[in-house]
Design a protein around this motif. Structure first.
Motif, mmCIF file in Angstrom:
data_model
loop_
_atom_site.group_PDB
_atom_site.id
_atom_site.type_symbol
_atom_site.label_atom_id
_atom_site.label_comp_id
_atom_site.label_asym_id
_atom_site.label_seq_id
_atom_site.Cartn_x
_atom_site.Cartn_y
_atom_site.Cartn_z
ATOM 1 N N LEU A 130 42.781 -22.246 33.528
ATOM 2 C CA LEU A 130 42.654 -23.387 34.438
ATOM 3 C C LEU A 130 43.403 -24.598 33.889
ATOM 4 N N SER A 131 43.227 -24.876 32.612
ATOM 5 C CA SER A 131 43.870 -26.043 32.007
ATOM 6 C C SER A 131 45.389 -25.929 32.050
ATOM 7 N N LYS A 132 45.904 -24.767 31.723
ATOM 8 C CA LYS A 132 47.353 -24.560 31.719
ATOM 9 C C LYS A 132 47.927 -24.817 33.109
ATOM 10 N N HIS A 133 47.216 -24.376 34.137
ATOM 11 C CA HIS A 133 47.729 -24.513 35.496
ATOM 12 C C HIS A 133 47.574 -25.938 36.023
ATOM 13 N N PHE A 134 46.465 -26.589 35.691
ATOM 14 C CA PHE A 134 46.157 -27.898 36.284
ATOM 15 C C PHE A 134 46.574 -29.080 35.407
ATOM 16 N N ALA A 135 47.187 -28.825 34.246
ATOM 17 C CA ALA A 135 47.498 -29.897 33.299
ATOM 18 C C ALA A 135 48.329 -31.016 33.912
ATOM 19 N N LYS A 136 49.245 -30.684 34.833
ATOM 20 C CA LYS A 136 50.101 -31.703 35.439
ATOM 21 C C LYS A 136 49.813 -31.906 36.921
ATOM 22 N N LEU A 137 48.641 -31.410 37.340
ATOM 23 C CA LEU A 137 48.235 -31.539 38.735
ATOM 24 C C LEU A 137 46.968 -32.386 38.835
ATOM 25 N N LYS A 138 46.478 -32.555 40.053
ATOM 26 C CA LYS A 138 45.174 -33.191 40.245
ATOM 27 C C LYS A 138 44.136 -32.396 39.475
ATOM 28 N N PRO A 139 43.348 -33.032 38.586
ATOM 29 C CA PRO A 139 42.382 -32.284 37.762
ATOM 30 C C PRO A 139 41.374 -31.510 38.622
ATOM 31 N N ILE A 140 40.952 -30.385 38.094
ATOM 32 C CA ILE A 140 39.934 -29.574 38.749
ATOM 33 C C ILE A 140 38.616 -29.730 37.988
ATOM 34 N N THR A 141 37.525 -29.842 38.724
ATOM 35 C CA THR A 141 36.197 -29.973 38.102
ATOM 36 C C THR A 141 35.637 -28.588 37.800
ATOM 37 N N VAL A 142 35.144 -28.412 36.571
ATOM 38 C CA VAL A 142 34.663 -27.107 36.118
ATOM 39 C C VAL A 142 33.229 -27.230 35.616
ATOM 40 N N LEU A 143 32.350 -26.359 36.103
ATOM 41 C CA LEU A 143 30.976 -26.271 35.624
ATOM 42 C C LEU A 143 30.839 -25.045 34.729
ATOM 43 N N ILE A 168 36.049 -27.798 27.890
ATOM 44 C CA ILE A 168 36.464 -28.283 29.209
ATOM 45 C C ILE A 168 36.703 -29.786 29.168
ATOM 46 N N HIS A 169 35.779 -30.497 28.552
ATOM 47 C CA HIS A 169 35.859 -31.957 28.453
ATOM 48 C C HIS A 169 37.138 -32.400 27.751
ATOM 49 N N ASP A 170 37.582 -31.621 26.762
ATOM 50 C CA ASP A 170 38.719 -32.020 25.931
ATOM 51 C C ASP A 170 40.063 -31.516 26.440
ATOM 52 N N MET A 171 40.086 -30.581 27.389
ATOM 53 C CA MET A 171 41.349 -29.955 27.779
ATOM 54 C C MET A 171 41.996 -30.686 28.950
ATOM 55 N N PRO A 172 43.332 -30.770 28.951
ATOM 56 C CA PRO A 172 44.039 -31.464 30.038
ATOM 57 C C PRO A 172 43.883 -30.737 31.363
ATOM 58 N N GLY A 173 43.840 -31.513 32.434
ATOM 59 C CA GLY A 173 43.765 -30.955 33.775
ATOM 60 C C GLY A 173 42.374 -30.583 34.234
ATOM 61 N N LEU A 174 41.376 -30.762 33.348
ATOM 62 C CA LEU A 174 40.004 -30.354 33.672
ATOM 63 C C LEU A 174 39.041 -31.526 33.565
ATOM 64 N N THR A 175 38.022 -31.493 34.402
ATOM 65 C CA THR A 175 36.915 -32.444 34.333
ATOM 66 C C THR A 175 35.627 -31.644 34.209
ATOM 67 N N PHE A 176 34.835 -31.928 33.195
ATOM 68 C CA PHE A 176 33.561 -31.219 33.053
ATOM 69 C C PHE A 176 32.605 -31.716 34.126
ATOM 70 N N GLY A 177 32.112 -30.769 34.939
ATOM 71 C CA GLY A 177 31.274 -31.143 36.074
ATOM 72 C C GLY A 177 29.799 -30.885 35.915
ATOM 73 N N ILE A 207 28.701 -36.451 26.032
ATOM 74 C CA ILE A 207 29.383 -35.805 27.165
ATOM 75 C C ILE A 207 28.480 -35.864 28.394
ATOM 76 N N PRO A 208 28.861 -36.619 29.415
ATOM 77 C CA PRO A 208 28.025 -36.700 30.626
ATOM 78 C C PRO A 208 27.949 -35.349 31.333
ATOM 79 N N CYS A 209 26.805 -35.091 31.950
ATOM 80 C CA CYS A 209 26.604 -33.840 32.701
ATOM 81 C C CYS A 209 26.094 -34.216 34.091
ATOM 82 N N PRO A 210 27.013 -34.472 35.034
ATOM 83 C CA PRO A 210 26.593 -34.989 36.342
ATOM 84 C C PRO A 210 25.792 -34.019 37.199
ATOM 85 N N VAL A 211 26.038 -32.706 37.048
ATOM 86 C CA VAL A 211 25.364 -31.723 37.905
ATOM 87 C C VAL A 211 24.676 -30.672 37.047
ATOM 88 N N VAL A 212 23.440 -30.365 37.393
ATOM 89 C CA VAL A 212 22.720 -29.240 36.798
ATOM 90 C C VAL A 212 22.229 -28.402 37.982
#
Length: 366
Positions: A130-143, A168-177, A207-212
């Motif tokens: 996911l990170s490799k693909h989304f690194a230069k795109l709109k970030p994707i949220t990952v749970l 997930i939190h540290d990798m480019p293109g990703l948002t920890f959800g 590390i914030p955890c917005p969704v459980v």
């Protein structure tokens, strides 16, 4: 309507009793009551309700759920998510590890189209892809998917959940959800323990955890017993089925889907044959010893299925079983699988057809 030339589809105003069989039918009144009942429970306990579309696969039904107060939807395939995005849905969670360049390209295109797309991951390979693909795109949220006892997907311990969340939190293109689980039924205590430990580790690391996200129709009314959860995912409740009756989630009167079938043979004493086989009722036993509950004849046993035949043992029936040419209704063991066997779904109210809809997300590949 995508009916084939030879398919005999009913029309609004037709009597259900006149519908050509075999066919699943949906009671509008029961369905609306199920939506209201479950949404009221979620609202009472401050849980965001995220319906899983796998049960109905229809944007029109998901719109009813969202109108009642549900928060977005849950899918398990990108193609399903695309169908619902095309219908105007903006908050979609795909609870699946998504791998491979073809899927990632479609996921990225979908991510550009809607405001809130989220996916699940339970391993480093998926996250790195996911990170490799989304690194230069709109970030994707990952749970992070957590195995709290069901034995399907999910990291096995709270420590592993924390470590994957940090990655997930540290990798480019990703948002920890956040965190999510699909637990075994009636396991609220184990789910709460797991989530509490994982959340403690995340909090300590800042590390914030917005969704459980908690899940499962069989345990839906126990969702408040997991106070760490912020949302609940469920699908089967919209129609309900025999397995939900057994789980104590509902009664027979809450089952909106029934299978309309015709008795086509009475070849021997104590045996009736119907035109609903494995291509209608499905071979999913769901832990039962037979293939559905015959409405009005609790002692009838659907003991065997062929592709287009169902054999019912009626030897223990106290009342006279319908004769050749008469119709019966069956509550399926597992309603979600039945939906995927048909191109269209018939809805009715008080025995009169109200609408017939193409099952928009039925049979889709990835």
């Amino acid at each position: 309507m995508h009916a084939r030339p030879y398919e005999m589809l009913p029309k609004p105003g037709d009597a259900v009793a006149d519908i050509s069989t075999p066919r699943p039918i949906i009671d509008e009144v029961r369905m609306q009551a199920n939506i209201a009942r479950v949404q009221a429970y979620a609202d009472q306990h401050g849980l965001a309700l995220r319906p899983h579309i796998k049960t109905h696969k229809l944007p029109s039904i998901a719109k009813l759920q969202v109108a009642a107060g549900a928060k977005g939807i849950n899918c398990q395939k990108i193609t399903e998510a695309e169908v619902f995005a095309n219908a105007g849905f903006e908050d979609i969670l795909i609870t699946y590890n998504i791998l491979g360049p073809d899927k990632l390209e479609r996921l990225a295109a979908l991510n550009e189209r809607i405001s809130s797309l989220k996916v699940a991951a339970d391993n480093r390979t998926t996250v790195e892809g996911l990170s490799k693909h989304f690194a230069k795109l709109k970030p994707i949220t990952v749970l992070v998917e957590c195995d709290t006892g069901a034995g399907r997907c999910g990291v096995q311990t709270p420590q592993e959940a924390f470590e994957l969340a940090k990655l997930i939190h540290d990798m480019p293109g990703l948002t920890f959800g956040g965190l999510l689980t699909y637990p075994k039924p009636h396991a609220a205590a184990a789910v709460q323990t797991y989530f509490s430990e994982a959340l403690s580790l995340l909090t300590s690391a800042g590390i914030p955890c917005p969704v459980v996200s908690h899940a499962g129709t069989p345990s839906l009314f126990e969702g408040h017993q997991v106070p760490a959860a912020t949302e609940y995912r469920a699908g089967t409740y919209i129609y309900n089925d025999r397995s939900m009756i057994r789980a104590g989630h509902c009664t027979e009167a809450d089952c909106a889907m029934t299978i309309l079938a015709t008795v086509v043979s009475r070849p021997a004493p104590g045996r009736a044959i119907i035109d609903a086989g494995a291509k209608t009722l499905t071979s999913d036993l769901s832990g039962f010893g037979d293939y559905g509950l015959v409405v009005g004849f609790p002692d009838a046993v659907i003991k065997a299925l062929w592709e287009e035949h169902g054999a019912i043992d009626i030897s223990a029936c106290k009342d006279t079983f319908p004769a050749i040419g008469e119709k019966i209704r069956i509550i399926p063991n597992h309603t979600c699988v039945v939906t995927n066997m048909f191109d269209t779904m018939v809805f009715h109210r008080d025995g009169v057809v109200t609408r017939v809809e193409d099952i928009a997300a039925r049979g889709l590949v990835w």
